[in-house]
Design an enzyme around this catalytic site. Structure first.
Site, mmCIF file in Angstrom:
data_model
loop_
_atom_site.group_PDB
_atom_site.id
_atom_site.type_symbol
_atom_site.label_atom_id
_atom_site.label_comp_id
_atom_site.label_asym_id
_atom_site.label_seq_id
_atom_site.Cartn_x
_atom_site.Cartn_y
_atom_site.Cartn_z
ATOM 1 C CG HIS A 34 -9.285 20.047 49.341
ATOM 2 N ND1 HIS A 34 -8.174 20.753 48.959
ATOM 3 C CD2 HIS A 34 -10.137 20.109 48.284
ATOM 4 C CE1 HIS A 34 -8.326 21.208 47.731
ATOM 5 N NE2 HIS A 34 -9.521 20.850 47.292
ATOM 6 C CE LYS A 67 -3.924 21.199 35.531
ATOM 7 N NZ LYS A 67 -4.952 20.516 36.306
ATOM 8 N NE ARG A 91 -14.709 25.402 45.565
ATOM 9 C CZ ARG A 91 -13.591 25.403 44.858
ATOM 10 N NH1 ARG A 91 -12.514 25.974 45.326
ATOM 11 N NH2 ARG A 91 -13.580 24.840 43.666
ATOM 12 C CB SER A 149 -5.833 24.402 45.188
ATOM 13 O OG SER A 149 -6.350 23.364 45.970
HETATM 14 P P1 ADP Z 1 -9.992 19.476 40.768
HETATM 15 O O1 ADP Z 1 -8.703 19.799 40.109
HETATM 16 O O2 ADP Z 1 -10.526 18.095 40.476
HETATM 17 O O3 ADP Z 1 -11.064 20.529 40.719
HETATM 18 P P2 ADP Z 1 -9.416 20.290 43.472
HETATM 19 O O4 ADP Z 1 -8.228 19.770 44.186
HETATM 20 O O5 ADP Z 1 -9.417 21.724 43.119
HETATM 21 O O6 ADP Z 1 -9.567 19.328 42.261
HETATM 22 O O7 ADP Z 1 -10.719 19.974 44.311
HETATM 23 C C1 ADP Z 1 -11.111 18.686 44.632
HETATM 24 C C2 ADP Z 1 -12.545 18.684 45.152
HETATM 25 O O8 ADP Z 1 -12.621 19.460 46.323
HETATM 26 C C3 ADP Z 1 -13.565 19.279 44.187
HETATM 27 O O9 ADP Z 1 -14.770 18.582 44.329
HETATM 28 C C4 ADP Z 1 -13.740 20.681 44.682
HETATM 29 O O10 ADP Z 1 -15.007 21.196 44.362
HETATM 30 C C5 ADP Z 1 -13.614 20.454 46.165
HETATM 31 N N1 ADP Z 1 -13.185 21.666 46.860
HETATM 32 C C6 ADP Z 1 -12.212 22.526 46.511
HETATM 33 N N2 ADP Z 1 -12.086 23.534 47.406
HETATM 34 C C7 ADP Z 1 -13.033 23.293 48.346
HETATM 35 C C8 ADP Z 1 -13.470 23.998 49.526
HETATM 36 N N3 ADP Z 1 -12.898 25.145 49.902
HETATM 37 N N4 ADP Z 1 -14.469 23.464 50.241
HETATM 38 C C9 ADP Z 1 -15.053 22.307 49.849
HETATM 39 N N5 ADP Z 1 -14.726 21.618 48.746
HETATM 40 C C10 ADP Z 1 -13.731 22.094 48.002
#
Ligand code: ADP
Length: 156
Positions: free
Chosen positions: A20, A44, A93, A131
């Protein structure tokens, strides 16, 4: 008058990872402001408390005035319009991310064509970081430090 470029980077960020962070840092030169927006959903709760998740990210970017932290609980595109943001950032990803994001991106465009979704390919070394994997490592007492930005020490 020049239109300002404001982006919303929405997510649960439960927790915020190096993947992120990289998306924010890489796109900073493109925007006047990036709003890291925590989707909050009453039904949630998330694993790490929302307040802590937001604090970690505001600490991380405390010296970067272009980054703003916020939360919202409605539709992401409505939040973008409310904040005057004309771009929505998402990271990709894997092919599975692409299929999922394509669907959401197309529906978002149908609802709010004025908000343009930008997809960024993650660096290869970050493509396996999510995450949910970081939560799993944390739950089992493993070392999460390689996967979260420097300075973030996870605790529930
Ligand atoms: P959501 O619950 O909306 O999927 P996340 O917090 O998991 O939210 O992810 C937010 C954004 O960051 C999404 O666009 C996701 O694809 C991107 N993302 C998550 N992990 C990575 C990573 N390792 N590298 C790049 N982008 C990521």
């Amino acid at each position: 008058m020049k239109t300002s470029h404001i982006a919303v980077f929405p997510g649960s960020f439960d927790p915020f990872t190096v993947g992120h962070e990289e998306i924010v840092r890489r796109t900073l030169p493109l925007f006047e402001k990036i709003i890291v927006a925590f989707g909050s959903n009453a039904s949630k709760q998330g694993y790490f408390p929302l307040k802590k998740r937001m604090l970690w990210v505001s600490d991380l970017f405390k010296d970067e005035p272009k980054v703003v932290i916020d939360s919202y609980d409605g539709l992401t595109v409505d939040f973008c319009v409310e904040k005057g943001a004309n771009f929505l950032l998402r990271g990709l990803r894997t092919a599975a991310d692409f299929e999922y994001e394509k669907m959401i991106g197309q529906v978002n465009r149908a609802m709010r064509p004025e908000v343009e979704t930008l997809f960024l390919l993650t660096k290869p070394e970050h493509s396996a970081i999510s995450s949910s994997i970081v939560r799993e490592i944390y739950r089992h007492g493993g070392d999460t430090s390689p996967f979260v930005p420097k300075g973030i020490i996870l605790e529930t």
